[in-house]
Write an enzyme that holds these catalytic residues in place. Structure first.
Site, mmCIF file in Angstrom:
data_model
loop_
_atom_site.group_PDB
_atom_site.id
_atom_site.type_symbol
_atom_site.label_atom_id
_atom_site.label_comp_id
_atom_site.label_asym_id
_atom_site.label_seq_id
_atom_site.Cartn_x
_atom_site.Cartn_y
_atom_site.Cartn_z
ATOM 1 C CB SER A 110 -28.382 10.012 -0.154
ATOM 2 O OG SER A 110 -27.430 10.696 0.633
ATOM 3 C CD GLU A 209 -28.257 5.323 3.271
ATOM 4 O OE1 GLU A 209 -27.048 5.051 3.134
ATOM 5 O OE2 GLU A 209 -28.713 6.465 3.065
ATOM 6 C CG HIS A 278 -24.467 6.623 0.588
ATOM 7 N ND1 HIS A 278 -25.575 6.617 1.416
ATOM 8 C CD2 HIS A 278 -24.416 7.860 0.046
ATOM 9 C CE1 HIS A 278 -26.153 7.809 1.380
ATOM 10 N NE2 HIS A 278 -25.474 8.564 0.550
#
Length: 307
Positions: A110, A209, A278
Site C-alpha cells: 500500500s 494493485e 488489500h
C-alpha cells in the site's frame, strides 16, 4: 539482486509505522502477535506518534527510525505495521548508502510502495510485498497468507508463485515476459512520477494493485501510466487485487475494461487475478527479484539468488 538473509525462529524483528500511526493498544497487540510467531520484537519509537491524524511523526523522524532498524545488527527483518498515508514525506531523508550496507528482510504494501521502489532501485535490495502486522497478521493471518509469506522470505531455490485455492490466474493479453518485478499501489506510484523516486519499469515486470477507488480515478491513473510511457516500457504486467473498486453505475465497465483500453496498441503481456494487495488471502511477492511468466501456462516464476 540478492535476497536478504532468511528469518528463523527466535530471531529479532523490527516493527514500524513508516506512514500512518496506530494506538498504544494496537501496538501492544502487534508486538504480542509477532512474539507468538516466535520472534523477539523491537518497536520503533514513532509508532503511536500522531500528527494531523494520519502521520506517524515527521518525515525526518520516520526516516531516522527506519535507519535505526536497518543499522541494528540484532534485527533480521523489518515488518511494516500498516500503510496509510504520508510515506512520500520520508523519501528525501532516507540514506541509501546506510541501508545498502545493512540489507535485511523488509515487508509491507500500500503506502509502503514508495519504500519498495527506493530500496530496490537505490539500495539494490529484494523486498517483499506482503502482509503487514496490524493490517493482516493480528486479525486474519490465514494459513495461505502465512505460508506464502514464509515461502517468499525463506526461499532456497527458484519457485513458482501460487494463488490461493479457488483463485485462477487469468490472461488479459497473451505473451511471455521476463524482468525484475517492481510496482505496488497504483495511486502511490502515480504520485511519484516526476520525482527523484519515480518507479522505473523499463524492461521490468510491473505489478499493480489498488483499493477503494472509483472507475474515474482508476481511469485517470491507468492512462497516466500510458501517457508517461510506463505501460509500453514494461516487459509484462501483473494485476493484483483491486479491492472495493467496483463500478456501481455500470458494473460491466470495470478495471479490466479500462486496462484493455489503456493498452490499446501496446502488446505487453498481462496476467490478472493475482491475489496480493488489500484483500485476503494476501500472497507475498518479491520486488527486485527476477520474474518470468508465460500466459499460456499461466505460471509466474521467481528466481532466488543468495550470497
Amino acid at each position: 539482486m540478492k535476497y536478504p538473509n532468511k528469518l528463523n525462529p527466535g530471531d529479532t524483528v523490527g516493527i514500524i509505522c513508516p506512514s500512518s500511526p496506530i494506538s498504544e493498544e494496537r501496538l501492544a497487540q502487534c508486538a504480542a502477535v509477532m512474539e507468538k510467531l516466535g520472534y523477539h520484537v523491537i518497536a520503533s519509537d514513532n509508532n503511536t506518534t500522531n500528527i494531523g491524524g494520519y502521520l506517524a511523526d515527521s518525515g525526518e523522524a520516520r526516516a531516522r527510525e527506519l535507519h535505526k532498524m536497518f543499522e541494528n545488527p540484532k534485527i533480521r527483518a523489518i515488518f511494516c505495521i500498516r500503510g496509510g498515508d504520508g510515506g512520500n514525506r520520508v523519501m528525501e531523508y532516507l540514506d541509501a548508502e546506510l541501508i545498502r550496507r545493512n540489507p535485511k528482510i523488509f515487508v509491507g504494501y500500500s503506502d509502503i510502495t514508495n519504500f519498495h521502489a527506493f530500496l530496490t532501485q537505490k539500495c539494490g535490495m529484494v523486498t517483499f510485498h506482503g502482509p503487514m502486522v496490524s493490517s493482516n497478521i493480528v486479525d486474519d493471518f490465514d494459513p495461505e497468507t502465512s505460508a506464502s509469506l514464509f515461502q517468499a522470505i525463506n526461499a532456497d531455490l527458484d519457485y513458482d508463485f501460487s494463488n490461493p485455492a479457488g483463485y485462477d490466474i487469468k490472461v488479459l493479453q497473451p505473451g511471455k515476459a521476463r524482468g525484475m518485478l517492481t510496482g505496488g499501489n497504483l495511486a502511490v506510484m502515480m504520485a511519484g512520477i516526476g520525482t527523484p523516486y519515480e518507479i522505473d519499469v523499463k524492461d521490468r515486470i510491473l505489478f499493480i494493485e489498488e483499493v477503494h477507488e472509483s472507475m474515474a480515478h482508476i481511469d485517470r491513473m491507468l492512462f497516466h501510466l500510458r501517457n508517461s510511457g510506463k505501460l509500453e516500457a514494461a516487459n509484462g504486467i501483473i494485476l493484483g487485487q483491486f479491492t472495493n473498486c467496483e463500478n456501481e453505475d455500470v458494473p460491466e465497465y470495470g478495471v479490466l475494461e479500462i486496462m484493455r483500453e489503456a493498452l490499446d496498441g501496446i502488446d505487453t503481456p498481462v496476467l490478472y487475478n493475482i491475489q496480493t494487495g488489500h484483500g485476503n488471502p494476501m500472497m507475498t511477492i518479491p520486488f527486485g527479484a527476477e520474474c518470468s511468466f508465460d500466459t499460456e501456462t499461466k505460471k509466474i516464476h521467481f528466481s532466488v539468488e543468495r550470497e
